[in-house]
Each structure stands twice: as structure tokens, then as C-alpha cells.
Scaffold this motif. Structure first.
Motif, PDB file in Angstrom:
ATOM      1  N   LYS A 136       0.835  -1.216   0.000  1.00  0.00           N
ATOM      2  CA  LYS A 136       0.000   0.000   0.000  1.00  0.00           C
ATOM      3  C   LYS A 136       0.863   1.256   0.000  1.00  0.00           C
ATOM      4  N   ASP A 137       1.931   1.243   0.786  1.00  0.00           N
ATOM      5  CA  ASP A 137       2.806   2.411   0.856  1.00  0.00           C
ATOM      6  C   ASP A 137       4.263   1.969   0.855  1.00  0.00           C
TER       7      ASP A 137
ATOM      8  N   GLY B  55      10.694  -4.957  -6.111  1.00  0.00           N
ATOM      9  CA  GLY B  55      11.152  -3.579  -6.231  1.00  0.00           C
ATOM     10  C   GLY B  55      10.098  -2.623  -5.724  1.00  0.00           C
ATOM     11  N   TYR B  56      10.377  -1.356  -5.907  1.00  0.00           N
ATOM     12  CA  TYR B  56       9.446  -0.320  -5.468  1.00  0.00           C
ATOM     13  C   TYR B  56       9.184   0.612  -6.645  1.00  0.00           C
TER      14      TYR B  56
ATOM     15  N   MET C 288       9.586   5.818 -11.157  1.00  0.00           N
ATOM     16  CA  MET C 288       8.823   4.679 -11.684  1.00  0.00           C
ATOM     17  C   MET C 288       9.658   3.403 -11.605  1.00  0.00           C
ATOM     18  N   LYS C 289      10.971   3.562 -11.721  1.00  0.00           N
ATOM     19  CA  LYS C 289      11.848   2.385 -11.650  1.00  0.00           C
ATOM     20  C   LYS C 289      12.209   2.059 -10.216  1.00  0.00           C
ATOM     21  N   ASP C 290      12.485   3.087  -9.420  1.00  0.00           N
ATOM     22  CA  ASP C 290      12.860   2.867  -8.026  1.00  0.00           C
ATOM     23  C   ASP C 290      12.183   3.903  -7.139  1.00  0.00           C
ATOM     24  N   GLY C 291      11.051   3.503  -6.604  1.00  0.00           N
ATOM     25  CA  GLY C 291      10.228   4.410  -5.810  1.00  0.00           C
ATOM     26  C   GLY C 291      10.825   4.769  -4.463  1.00  0.00           C
TER      27      GLY C 291
ATOM     28  N   TYR D 245       3.193   5.162  -3.815  1.00  0.00           N
ATOM     29  CA  TYR D 245       4.357   4.296  -3.981  1.00  0.00           C
ATOM     30  C   TYR D 245       3.959   2.890  -3.549  1.00  0.00           C
ATOM     31  N   LYS D 246       4.375   1.905  -4.334  1.00  0.00           N
ATOM     32  CA  LYS D 246       3.973   0.533  -4.046  1.00  0.00           C
ATOM     33  C   LYS D 246       5.167  -0.402  -4.127  1.00  0.00           C
TER      34      LYS D 246
END
Lengths: 140, 140
Positions: A14-15, A49-50, B13-16, B50-51
Motif C-alpha cells: 500500500k505504501d 522492487g518499489y 517509476m523504476k525505483d520508488g 508508492y507501491k
DNA sequence: TTTGAAAATTGGCCTAA
DNA sequence: TTAGGCCAATTTTCAAA
């Protein structure tokens, strides 16, 4: 993977920016414990990943399409791999069902989508059919 | 939205989880500039959140299905909203194309998917047809 | 688990375009 | 008015004991 790991994942799904400290507070455990668990899950590939979630319309991508591709069986995997190389193609799945390959494609407008689908991607060897479904709204 | 904003988004987008400091280093600008731009984009809804990306198979969800739902036109929106309420339904889109509603559904195995689709979701008023496509592999 | 140093975040205030 | 520089306080991260 135990109960605690699972709760951590639920929070991070979620976050993804929630701090170790905050997660620890929620789970009533230590920051060290949370951090080491997350590190482990990252190493094991449980956490891939994020990602920041972007609203495509707000940055000018007004047309997002879930697009299925049908191919000759022998070209199936090479087409799927090739599709991954395009910047406009944000997601690629292979699947059962109506289409062997499903994708999510971002375009600025209908004209651009058409160009992407039929000029750029349509030239990939082995594609027999392209089935775009334009997303009206993402509800979840 | 300028060039700099766009670059920041591409990175996130690649690494939040990338820090403001690191992003600033990449763009050869200041941490303050990056931070204030990100804050602004969050407030404007350009960045929705962010997920963490989880590998479903690694936590026991071995069957993920892209599932289309067909409904009576008058039940379309209520069905879509109802689907959002289920924990197992991870994504919901309304779209043109073969199906008016598309979803991504996670299940532990085929049996559980069947239960979710036909026992739980199938009971929603207005659904005329359920078209599941099981994901074999997510390539991108 | 605790501790401490380094790094990152956050808020406020300020200047310049 | 907005982007961004600067500084200070707080919080978070992270490794070692």
C-alpha cells in the motif's frame, strides 16, 4: 515467510515508502527486525522492487490500452520478448485465454496509439492479430 | 511538468525508494529542488503513491488471472465498484474491447481461483459472463 | 537489542527571476 | 508567484557491539 513478513508486505504494497521505524511501530516490534526482514525478502525476490504510481493522463498519456497479441505458436516467445523492448509497452504478460500475450501500452492520444500498435509493434515478425482495449478508468 | 519533472518520474517509476539526495545527484541539481518538485507532483496527483512490487508466486499466490467481466449495461458501474471491494481483486479497469470490466485476481491455486470467480464474484448482481485468462509469466 | 554516527527528511525563511 | 538556495531540527538508516 511468517505472519510478520506477510504484514510487512501488506503495508509495503500500500505504501512502498513507509519507513522501517513506522512499520515497526505498527507491528509493535523493533526497527532492526523489520529492516532485516525486508532486506531478506528483497534478496529472495519476494519484493521485486518499489515503484511510484503515476497518473498517465496527468503527464499527457491520455490513452492507455490493454492490448492482446495473437501469434503463430512458434513466434510466441520471441514476440513477447520483443514487445518488452519498447518504452511505450509498460507491462507484458503471457497468458491463457483469448490472447497469448497481453500488454499495457501508454500513448498520448489515439493517433499515437495507432502508430505504436500498427506501425511499430505491428511490424514484429509473427504477430497475427492485435486486439486493443482502451482503458476508460482505473478503479483500483 | 517540464523536462526535469519527467526525469524525476522516470527514476521514481523504476525505483520508488530512491532518496531525494540520490535523484538530485543524478540530475545534477539540488536536493531541495528535487524534493519540492516531488512534493508538488504528489499534491497534484501526478504521483498517486508508492507501491512495493511483490512476486505473487513467492508468497503462495500461484495463480494470477486477468479476468474480464461482462455485465448488463445498467449494472456496469455497480459491478465494477463492487469488484473493488474484494481483497483478492488487485486491479480493476473499465475498458472498451471484448469486456467492459477487466481485473487482475490473485489466488493460491486453481481451486481457489474457481471459488473466488464463481462463488464469490459470480454472485454479484448484473454479471453476465466471466472470462478468466491465467497469467503464465509476467515478462515486464 | 541497544547504541551511535552518518545520511535523509522536513520545515521555515530567504532570494532571485 | 514560483523555483530553488540555505540552515537547523528531527527522523531514519545501518552497522557494530
Amino acid at each position: 515467510m511468517d505472519e510478520k513478513d506477510m504484514k510487512i508486505l501488506e503495508i509495503l504494497m500500500k505504501d512502498g515508502r513507509k519507513s522501517y521505524t513506522e512499520i515497526a511501530k505498527i507491528l509493535e516490534t523493533s526497527e532492526t527486525s523489520v529492516r532485516k526482514r525486508i532486506k531478506r525478502m528483497e534478496e529472495e525476490g519476494i519484493i521485486k522492487g518499489y515503484k511510484a504510481e503515476i497518473d498517465p493522463a496527468k503527464i499527457g498519456y491520455n490513452v492507455v490500452a490493454l492490448t492482446g497479441f495473437d501469434t503463430n505458436p512458434e513466434d510466441f516467445l520471441s514476440v513477447a520478448r520483443k514487445l518488452c523492448e519498447f518504452e511505450e509497452v509498460k507491462k507484458v504478460w503471457t497468458s491463457t485465454g483469448d490472447h497469448m500475450i497481453m500488454t499495457e501500452i501508454w500513448a498520448r492520444d489515439g493517433k499515437e496509439l495507432s502508430e505504436i500498435l500498427f506501425d511499430k509493434l505491428g511490424k514484429i515478425k509473427g504477430i497475427k492479430k492485435i486486439c486493443p482495449a482502451i482503458i476508460l478508468e482505473q478503479l483500483k
